[in-house]
Motif scaffolding. Structure first.
Motif, short mmCIF file in Angstrom:
data_model
loop_
_atom_site.label_atom_id
_atom_site.label_comp_id
_atom_site.label_asym_id
_atom_site.label_seq_id
_atom_site.Cartn_x
_atom_site.Cartn_y
_atom_site.Cartn_z
N SER A 236 9.19 99.40 121.18
CA SER A 236 8.57 98.26 120.53
C SER A 236 8.24 98.58 119.08
O SER A 236 8.13 99.74 118.69
CB SER A 236 7.28 97.86 121.26
OG SER A 236 6.34 98.92 121.19
N THR A 237 8.12 97.53 118.27
CA THR A 237 7.41 97.67 117.01
C THR A 237 5.92 97.59 117.33
O THR A 237 5.53 97.03 118.35
CB THR A 237 7.82 96.58 116.02
OG1 THR A 237 7.65 95.29 116.65
CG2 THR A 237 9.27 96.75 115.58
N VAL A 238 5.10 98.14 116.47
CA VAL A 238 3.69 98.27 116.79
C VAL A 238 2.85 97.13 116.20
O VAL A 238 2.05 96.52 116.90
CB VAL A 238 3.14 99.63 116.33
CG1 VAL A 238 1.63 99.72 116.54
CG2 VAL A 238 3.84 100.75 117.08
N GLY A 239 3.01 96.83 114.93
CA GLY A 239 2.11 95.89 114.28
C GLY A 239 2.59 94.46 114.24
O GLY A 239 1.78 93.56 114.02
N GLY A 240 3.88 94.23 114.43
CA GLY A 240 4.42 92.89 114.26
C GLY A 240 4.20 92.00 115.47
O GLY A 240 3.95 92.46 116.58
N ASP B 228 17.07 102.82 112.47
CA ASP B 228 18.21 101.92 112.68
C ASP B 228 18.39 101.74 114.18
O ASP B 228 19.26 102.34 114.81
CB ASP B 228 19.47 102.50 112.03
CG ASP B 228 20.63 101.51 112.06
OD1 ASP B 228 20.42 100.35 112.48
OD2 ASP B 228 21.75 101.90 111.69
N GLY B 229 17.56 100.90 114.78
CA GLY B 229 17.62 100.67 116.21
C GLY B 229 16.84 101.72 116.97
O GLY B 229 16.33 102.70 116.42
N TYR B 230 16.74 101.50 118.28
CA TYR B 230 15.95 102.38 119.13
C TYR B 230 16.72 103.60 119.62
O TYR B 230 16.12 104.62 119.97
CB TYR B 230 15.42 101.60 120.34
CG TYR B 230 14.51 100.47 119.97
CD1 TYR B 230 13.41 100.67 119.14
CD2 TYR B 230 14.72 99.17 120.46
CE1 TYR B 230 12.55 99.63 118.80
CE2 TYR B 230 13.87 98.13 120.14
CZ TYR B 230 12.80 98.36 119.31
OH TYR B 230 11.95 97.33 118.98
N ARG B 231 18.05 103.51 119.64
CA ARG B 231 18.83 104.62 120.19
C ARG B 231 18.85 105.82 119.25
O ARG B 231 19.08 106.95 119.68
CB ARG B 231 20.27 104.18 120.46
CG ARG B 231 20.41 103.12 121.53
CD ARG B 231 21.88 102.82 121.82
NE ARG B 231 22.57 102.28 120.65
CZ ARG B 231 23.79 102.66 120.25
NH1 ARG B 231 24.43 103.62 120.91
NH2 ARG B 231 24.35 102.10 119.20
N GLN C 297 17.01 95.22 119.55
CA GLN C 297 17.19 94.70 120.91
C GLN C 297 18.68 94.52 121.21
O GLN C 297 19.18 94.92 122.27
CB GLN C 297 16.46 93.37 121.05
CG GLN C 297 16.89 92.50 122.23
CD GLN C 297 16.34 92.97 123.56
OE1 GLN C 297 15.45 93.82 123.59
NE2 GLN C 297 16.87 92.45 124.64
N ARG C 298 19.40 93.93 120.27
CA ARG C 298 20.83 93.67 120.46
C ARG C 298 21.61 94.98 120.60
O ARG C 298 22.48 95.12 121.45
CB ARG C 298 21.37 92.85 119.28
CG ARG C 298 22.77 92.28 119.50
CD ARG C 298 23.23 91.49 118.28
NE ARG C 298 22.20 90.59 117.77
CZ ARG C 298 21.88 89.43 118.32
NH1 ARG C 298 22.53 89.02 119.41
NH2 ARG C 298 20.94 88.68 117.80
N ASP C 299 21.28 95.94 119.74
CA ASP C 299 21.99 97.22 119.76
C ASP C 299 21.80 97.94 121.09
O ASP C 299 22.77 98.45 121.68
CB ASP C 299 21.49 98.10 118.61
CG ASP C 299 22.10 99.49 118.63
OD1 ASP C 299 23.29 99.62 118.31
OD2 ASP C 299 21.37 100.44 118.99
N LEU C 300 20.56 97.98 121.59
CA LEU C 300 20.28 98.67 122.85
C LEU C 300 20.95 97.96 124.01
O LEU C 300 21.63 98.59 124.84
CB LEU C 300 18.77 98.76 123.07
CG LEU C 300 18.32 99.43 124.36
CD1 LEU C 300 18.66 100.91 124.36
CD2 LEU C 300 16.82 99.23 124.58
N PHE C 301 20.78 96.65 124.09
CA PHE C 301 21.32 95.87 125.21
C PHE C 301 22.85 95.95 125.22
O PHE C 301 23.46 96.17 126.27
CB PHE C 301 20.86 94.41 125.08
CG PHE C 301 21.20 93.56 126.27
CD1 PHE C 301 20.33 93.49 127.35
CD2 PHE C 301 22.38 92.83 126.32
CE1 PHE C 301 20.63 92.69 128.46
CE2 PHE C 301 22.69 92.04 127.42
CZ PHE C 301 21.82 91.97 128.49
#
Length: 488
Positions: free
Chosen positions: A94-98, A187-190, A242-246
């Motif tokens: 997740s992002t934290v503050g948004g 650049d994405g979560y991965r 989200q798109r990159d991970l999914f």
């Protein structure tokens, strides 16, 4: 006569003593880390339907953790019982503050929460993509988060609010330096690492405790966005992470992280703290790898997307209080606060019986006396809804983890170490490690925010940069001047 089922928390973690709260000595005050006590009281207080609150934007996926190295000398937890043993997991980034509709590429820390569905209950390793945090005391957490949200007057994000807080909290400089470096926009979560961040503990079969810090190193390689690309991507595709991970999991490109742990005995930490002047349980500090090297543990892989985002990602509720036998906590003040606040937030946000939802429910049997409240579909049937008092002496200790007693020292009070603790050496060390181009990016990213803040706040913050490294302060001043802000 058949034996009654073993008593557990709602997360399936064994409870040996349901008669006595955790206290500092036989007559001493109770401890906030007694999660079983807190959970019982919280659930009882919420046996009528409460309101709920929306959670921040995030992404999630299922996977597995595989043990690659034997750490049974550190922990008796059954998920580490043998090399090759696999445990089902769920991970939420997740992002934290948004807000939920914010862009995935915003400059912000990233949440990195891992749930291990073990045979002894759920273990939740709830961390970030950074090894430190902005504050060291949970009493300041609401204030800090308010500065990251919208100004109550303008309803706009405010750099003035952010740096007003940070400039008066010098312990924040370490995390601020990370946030405004290239790693502030992954650049994405991965392509980012994960950290448990807090100091936790492990307990072996002999009842011996060591303190640990968890690290998850991406096998995909670190990849970050520069400031301009992060803003551009936020406009083109605000759901890029989200798109990159999914999509990657859908293609069969399963992301992986190597899981390691830093380990130290209580004596080693006491010696290190005396030598360096740092509190080893301070969340704004790291344990240098030269002093506490990484021990490899296993491999985390994500290989299955959720079927329904709301049911499995939005309603996922983690808590660092969820540790299984062979694990424990530490005197880390921020961790102690989170042991309470995460479960309490889930009770409000999702509901009283959130632990019965499939994504939150343990994969092992669980038995407790919790009843009723909202969403009471895991209701216990006609089973007894109270625990009888056991005869004296017929109970175990703690939550059945076999953890040794934690020695407490000193009188109770409110202790402020600001001005006497070293909050500059570690961010200075981090700054000096950055390549020249990343230093320039750091200067420009900071100047882009600081150009908007009041003069008194700016001067306070520049003073912190100077103390970390004079070149740090000079670089930010030069970047500010390039933007037309005159500074001394």
């Amino acid at each position: 006569m058949s034996q009654p089922p073993r008593h557990t928390t709602a997360s399936g973690i064994p409870v040996e003593d349901d008669q006595n709260s955790l206290s500092a000595g036989p007559r001493g005050p109770l401890l906030l880390q007694d999660f079983h006590l807190i959970e019982k009281l919280q659930h009882f207080n919420r046996e009528r339907i409460p309101e709920r609150v929306v959670h921040a934007k995030g992404s999630g996926a299922y996977g597995a953790f595989t043990v690659t190295h034997d750490i049974r000398h550190f922990s008796k937890a059954k998920l580490f019982a043998a090399v090759g043993k696999r445990t089902e997991t769920f991970v939420r980034f997740s992002t934290v503050g948004g807000e939920r509709g914010s862009a995935d590429s915003e400059r912000d820390p990233r949440g990195f929460a891992v749930r291990f569905y073990t045979e002894e209950g759920n273990w939740d390793l709830v961390g970030n993509n950074t090894p430190v945090f902005f504050i060291k005391d949970p009493i300041k957490f609401p204030d800090f988060i308010h500065t990251q949200k919208r100004c109550p007057r303008s309803n706009l994000k405010s750099a003035n609010m952010m740096f007003d807080f940070w400039s008066q909290a010098p312990e924040s400089l370490h995390q601020v330096t990370i946030l405004f470096s290239d790693r502030g926009t992954p650049d994405g979560y991965r392509h980012m690492d994960g950290f448990g961040s807090h100091t936790f503990s492990l307990v072996n079969a002999d009842g011996e405790r060591v303190y640990v810090k968890w690290h998850l190193k991406t096998r995909q390689g670190i990849r970050n966005l520069d400031a301009a690309d992060a803003v551009r991507l936020g406009g083109i595709d605000p759901d890029s992470a989200q798109r990159d991970l999914f999509d990657a999991i859908g293609r069969g490109e399963f992301p992986q992280w190597d899981v390691s742990v830093q380990v130290a005995s209580e004596e080693q930490l006491a010696d290190w703290g005396a030598r360096t002047g740092w509190n080893p349980f301070d969340l704004t500090k790291v344990w240098p790898h030269r002093d506490f090297p990484l021990h490899p543990v296993g491999l985390l892989e994500l290989n299955r997307n959720p079927v329904n985002y709301h049911a499995e990602v939005e309603q996922a509720a983690f808590s660092p209080a969820n540790v299984v036998p062979g694990m424990g906590y530490s005197p880390d003040k921020m961790l102690q606060g989170r042991l309470f606040s995460y479960h309490d937030a889930a009770l409000y946000r999702v509901g009283t019986n959130h632990q019965h939802l499939p994504v939150n429910s343990p994969r092992c049997p669980f038995h407790n006396q919790q009843r009723d409240g909202a969403m009471a579909f895991g209701h216990g049937g006609a089973a007894q809804n109270y625990a009888a008092v056991n005869p004296a002496g017929q109970h175990g200790g703690g939550m059945g983890h076999g953890e040794p007693e934690l020695a407490l020292a000193g009188g109770a009070g409110r202790f402020d170490g600001r001005g006497t603790e070293d909050d500059y050496t570690q961010p200075g060390n981090l700054f000096r490690l950055l390549p020249a181009q990343e230093k320039d990016n750091l200067f420009n990213n900071l100047a882009g925010a600081l150009v908007h803040v009041d003069e008194s706040i700016l001067q306070r913050q520049l003073g912190h940069f100077d103390k970390a490294d004079p070149a740090y302060g000079r670089g930010v001043r030069a970047a500010l001047k390039a933007r037309g802000r005159n500074v001394d």
